[in-house]
Design a protein around this motif. Sequence first.
Motif, PDB file in Angstrom:
ATOM      1  N   TRP A  12       0.890  -1.287  -0.136  1.00  0.00           N
ATOM      2  CA  TRP A  12      -0.095   0.100   0.062  1.00  0.00           C
ATOM      3  C   TRP A  12       0.920   1.250  -0.046  1.00  0.00           C
ATOM      4  O   TRP A  12       0.534   2.239  -0.813  1.00  0.00           O
ATOM      5  CB  TRP A  12      -0.826  -0.056   1.242  1.00  0.00           C
ATOM      6  N   THR A  52      -8.243   1.797  -0.369  1.00  0.00           N
ATOM      7  CA  THR A  52      -7.516   0.699  -0.813  1.00  0.00           C
ATOM      8  C   THR A  52      -6.879   0.192   0.742  1.00  0.00           C
ATOM      9  O   THR A  52      -6.579  -1.160   0.672  1.00  0.00           O
ATOM     10  CB  THR A  52      -6.031   1.132  -1.644  1.00  0.00           C
ATOM     11  N   VAL A  89      -4.466  -3.617  -3.438  1.00  0.00           N
ATOM     12  CA  VAL A  89      -4.266  -2.284  -3.497  1.00  0.00           C
ATOM     13  C   VAL A  89      -4.715  -1.654  -4.888  1.00  0.00           C
ATOM     14  O   VAL A  89      -4.506  -0.139  -4.988  1.00  0.00           O
ATOM     15  CB  VAL A  89      -2.664  -1.678  -3.197  1.00  0.00           C
ATOM     16  N   GLY A  91      -2.936   3.913  -4.504  1.00  0.00           N
ATOM     17  CA  GLY A  91      -3.348   2.588  -5.030  1.00  0.00           C
ATOM     18  C   GLY A  91      -3.030   2.396  -6.522  1.00  0.00           C
ATOM     19  O   GLY A  91      -2.676   3.414  -7.051  1.00  0.00           O
TER      20      GLY A  91
END
Length: 513
Positions: A54, A104, A150, A60
Amino acid sequence: MTANVPLGAGERARSLRSSPPVAALLRAADRLPPHTRLPVAVALVCQLVLFGWWLAFYPGLMSFDTVTYVWQVTTGHWRSDHSVVYDVLVWLSLQLTGGLGALTFLQTVALAACLGYVCHGLRALGVRGRWAALAPLAVVVVPSTGTFAVFVWKDSAYAIAAVLAFGACVHLVLRQRAAVHWWLLAAGTTGLSLFRNNAYPAVIVAGLVLLVALPRRYWRRIAAVTLLPTVLALGLNFAVYPALGIAKPRTSSYYAFNYADIAVAYHRAPQSFRASDLAVMARVAPLSHWSGGGANCAWVDPLMAPPFDRPAAERLNGRLLGVWKDVLKSRPDLMLSAHLCRARIGWALPHTTTDIYVQPPVIPADRFGYALPGHPMAHSRWLPALRTAAPSPTLHKAGVWAYTAARAPELTWLLWTGSLWSYATYLIVARVMRRRPLRAALALAATTAGLQVAVLVATPAGLFRYMAAPVLLGFLAVPLLSAAHPADRPPGEPADRRPARRGAASRRSQAAA
């Protein structure tokens, strides 16, 4: 005066354990029931790895669809051609935080929790602790699956729902605390139904497999967790969303698969078409375009691109479907070939580097064309939310390097091929059923079978994201190869302890005799 003597390894470990944060974590771990400690630890470690992905790609990873979501929800152009539920999550993340990082991050938390849940189920089935832990860790470490959480994609949420459904099926094999797991299965199938518009076959097929696998007395519960989410999704798409002013997908989007079948058939056997058929087709696009689009049987987009006239196709949709039916009657082989070619990602192994398209890890400056002059997002205030803003350039470069390395063509068959992992899952489940005669073990293949059938029924292109979920489930199914039969455990040993090998159990039984 005392000299500074370096601490030994044991002293350093004791010093670390005595530090307040670590001591607090150890006290919290001691309060957990023994059988939950491994799953909780696995979930936490998975979250740590996902947190690294992440940060590397913050906020993302994105695609053309990501920009479409943002454009739709920030300009009032809500449409149900994508998942409206996921669009709502995108809108909430933008409105509450000004970006997409919150969405995300929540996806990583959800996936880590689901992986811990799967680990708990695998352990209950007799899988050794090390393997029950390594499989979830492999999911988050391998770039093809670890980075998928993500992505700002409805398909990421769809895959997480599939992992949850799989975890519930693992638990239902042994029917432990069934009520909790039935509710979690319902949550998984509801996610599958809401995060992808064509997921109805996936849920229904999974339900049919569960009907065969589980005792007959559970048929009402199986019907509830499969039919109710399907009815909910259908009701939202065809009644609730239109009532709220959310536009339906265009007719040409609904029937693009039929148009693509016509194009493939015309490209391969133009002599099979009548003059009246050609006249209808020519009013939508030049015949040379029909033949050109049909040359690529694996993608719908080449045909639907200009000079294909979408408004004309919608006006003549009935007549185009008549052409499709006529060709289906006269040359069913061409129609079947076109469909199987387009759905190749769901049933075949890749034989060229273009069979599976993997999204690159870079967001172009033009936001996939949306930010070009004269295009919808050219002057949008949300453009800053659609770019990579990783806090560490070094970490971002490392993430891009790992993702790019995993895209090597020689690794496609292993890391990106959902059909391969679907078949691997079926073989693993067959071995489990053969080793420990337990029909309920067939439930382990229910989610994967549903996912695969859904892609075989309808898919517009060979994109990895359409079969990403079976890859995750395939990784998680591998530890089942080490699942021990209950008879392999010594008498009185609880299920959450490491199972003994069959040879050791036999010797122990002989000694007792």
